[in-house]
Design an enzyme around this catalytic site. Structure first.
Site, PDB file in Angstrom:
ATOM      1  N   CYS A 239       9.238 -11.289  -7.907  1.00  0.00           N
ATOM      2  CA  CYS A 239       9.111 -10.434  -8.675  1.00  0.00           C
ATOM      3  C   CYS A 239       9.428  -9.109  -8.009  1.00  0.00           C
ATOM      4  O   CYS A 239       8.993  -8.879  -6.876  1.00  0.00           O
ATOM      5  CB  CYS A 239       7.655 -10.411  -9.170  1.00  0.00           C
ATOM      6  SG  CYS A 239       7.302  -8.999 -10.459  1.00  0.00           S
TER       7      CYS A 239
ATOM      8  N   CYS B 231       8.388  -6.003  -9.002  1.00  0.00           N
ATOM      9  CA  CYS B 231       7.528  -5.036  -9.517  1.00  0.00           C
ATOM     10  C   CYS B 231       6.674  -4.290  -8.157  1.00  0.00           C
ATOM     11  O   CYS B 231       6.731  -4.951  -7.358  1.00  0.00           O
ATOM     12  CB  CYS B 231       6.246  -5.628 -10.586  1.00  0.00           C
ATOM     13  SG  CYS B 231       4.856  -6.223  -9.785  1.00  0.00           S
TER      14      CYS B 231
ATOM     15  N   CYS C 147       4.362  -6.725  -6.516  1.00  0.00           N
ATOM     16  CA  CYS C 147       4.857  -7.738  -5.646  1.00  0.00           C
ATOM     17  C   CYS C 147       5.646  -7.068  -4.608  1.00  0.00           C
ATOM     18  O   CYS C 147       5.949  -7.920  -3.570  1.00  0.00           O
ATOM     19  CB  CYS C 147       5.797  -8.818  -6.525  1.00  0.00           C
ATOM     20  SG  CYS C 147       4.615  -9.445  -7.779  1.00  0.00           S
TER      21      CYS C 147
ATOM     22  N   HIS D 262       2.235  -5.625 -13.182  1.00  0.00           N
ATOM     23  CA  HIS D 262       2.954  -6.684 -12.941  1.00  0.00           C
ATOM     24  C   HIS D 262       2.895  -7.721 -14.118  1.00  0.00           C
ATOM     25  O   HIS D 262       4.179  -8.157 -14.576  1.00  0.00           O
ATOM     26  CB  HIS D 262       2.129  -7.744 -11.599  1.00  0.00           C
ATOM     27  CG  HIS D 262       2.558  -9.398 -11.827  1.00  0.00           C
ATOM     28  ND1 HIS D 262       3.860  -9.407 -11.216  1.00  0.00           N
ATOM     29  CD2 HIS D 262       2.205 -10.113 -12.321  1.00  0.00           C
ATOM     30  CE1 HIS D 262       3.881 -10.807 -11.340  1.00  0.00           C
ATOM     31  NE2 HIS D 262       3.091 -11.188 -12.088  1.00  0.00           N
TER      32      HIS D 262
HETATM   33 ZN   LIG Z   1       5.132  -8.725  -9.978  1.00  0.00          ZN
END
Ligand SMILES: [Zn+2]
Ligand SMILES: O=c1[nH]cnc2c(CCNCC3CCCCC3)c3[nH]c(NCc4cccs4)nc3cc12
Length: 373
Positions: free
Chosen positions: A305, A307, A310, A336
């Site tokens: 991920c 985001c 993360c 997230h």
């Molecule tokens: Zn994430």
């Protein structure tokens, strides 16, 4: 910037469609997931963060806003877009569903619903006409008809009479909405899990004529199997060239199954609400960050991920700030989850455009079956 509201389907793969809804405030890529902005905010998110997750449109909540700060006050301040600093499309619900699920001391008649506010007990009234007036004051781009969503399980007579009331309310909503270029009015199909009532409802709505058609009356406790069984026929009764909006759905696998059956738009509180309770949704299933197993884990929630949560934080950190009830916990987990939901939508848009939806869906389910690492 288009001054009209229009929808074009750019590709299909089976019953799944991908396209674009053009509005004066920007385009909405479909299939679309719409984050919920309950009290003029997507909780724990700045509007620019919501945009960064990939959202093209968000939901405004008529029930909450009519009670506080009132639609009149938002109109006097320039409308909901300006008020909440979101200049892209906003869809507002009619308020009807929330009245029936949140307020108390309700009285429902052919005219509308009188109820007491869950905030301060003050008395209020909602009808197709009042709902159209409130949504116009808010300035929303996509307005929802005032309808009644029957609680399941319900017998066929109850489903039929409720659906027919909603169809009469749909006609009154259309009449009260008037002619507003650049703004859209969506009708809401009812009829429970009954094929004949779903068809009757769709025919009534097509007769009235709407810019888009929602599928209501589902995700109210019937379970995924019965919802999918209904979605195997309900969308097909609606016009092919107009957006189809499945209300209140859902978990990632609900969303994938709905898009597979021809749904174009969905809304759900799940990613934002569950983010605040420490629930993270990932491609390998759910992660409850509260669980002690994360306390020393240096890895991100999901290594694939991109985001902010993360990219920059460990599970150990997310576990700590959740346990400590730090505000950043809600911010990171909400970001997230919304990012992940939008990633699923982008994945499906690409797969439908490339004719590879079946393979994409298989990979989606196989990866989730692996479980969290
Ligand atoms: Zn994430
Ligand atoms: O027939 C319906 N008519 C109108 N609204 C419906 C909604 C609300 C959709 N989200 C509105 C949002 C507006 C802004 C604030 C947040 C909601 C539904 N939500 C669900 N399931 C999810 C459910 C949520 C709660 C109980 S079931 N089924 C629904 C069926 C209908």
């Amino acid at each position: 910037m288009p001054q009209r509201f229009s929808f074009s389907v750019n590709a299909t793969d089976g019953k799944a469609r991908t396209g674009v809804i053009s509005t004066p405030r920007g385009d909405i890529r479909t299939p679309a997931f719409m984050p919920v902005g309950t009290a003029a905010t997507v909780k724990a998110m700045m509007p620019e963060s919501v945009r960064a997750t990939g959202a093209d449109i968000l939901l405004g909540n008529t029930y909450h806003l009519m009670l506080r700060p009132t639609a009149e006050r938002i109109a006097a301040l320039g409308g909901l877009h300006k008020f909440m600093n979101w200049d892209r499309p906003i869809l507002t619900d009619s308020g009807g569903f929330q009245v029936m699920s949140l307020s108390d001391l309700r009285k429902l008649t052919e005219e509308g619903v009188t109820f007491r506010s869950h905030v301060d007990g003050s008395k209020h009234f909602l009808s197709p006409e009042r709902s159209m007036e409130i949504q116009k004051l808010l300035g929303s781009d996509i307005v929802m008809c005032f309808d009644e969503c029957p609680a399941l399980p319900a017998d066929r007579d109850r489903i039929a009479s409720s659906m027919r009331l909603s169809m009469r309310w749909a006609a009154r909503s259309k009449e009260a909405f008037g002619d507003r270029p650049g703004h859209a009015l969506f009708g809401i199909q009812q009829g429970g899990l009954e094929r004949d009532f779903r068809e009757e409802s769709a025919s009534a709505l097509k007769e009235i004529g709407f810019d888009g058609y929602a599928i209501g009356g589902l995700a109210v406790g019937e379970g995924q199997e019965l919802m999918f069984q209904t979605l195997d026929f309900a969308p097909g009764f609606l016009p092919e060239d107009k957006p189809r909006y499945l209300m209140g759905v859902g978990k990632p696998d609900d969303i994938v199954g709905a898009v597979k059956r021809g749904v174009d738009m969905m809304d759900c509180v799940l990613p934002s609400r569950s983010g605040r309770t420490g629930q993270a949704w990932t491609r390998r299933g759910q992660v409850n960050i509260k669980n002690a197993r994360h306390a020393d884990d240096p890895r991100p929630l999901d290594e694939h991920c991109t985001c902010p949560a993360c990219r920059n934080y460990s599970r150990a950190y997310l576990h700590h700030v959740f346990r400590s009830q730090e505000i950043i916990s809600s911010m990171l987990l909400t970001w997230h989850n919304l990012h992940y939901f939008q990633e699923i939508m982008q994945g499906m848009r690409d797969a439908i455009a490339g004719g590879t939806f079946e393979a994409w869906e298989k990979d989606f389910h196989d990866t989730r079956a692996l479980g969290d690492i």
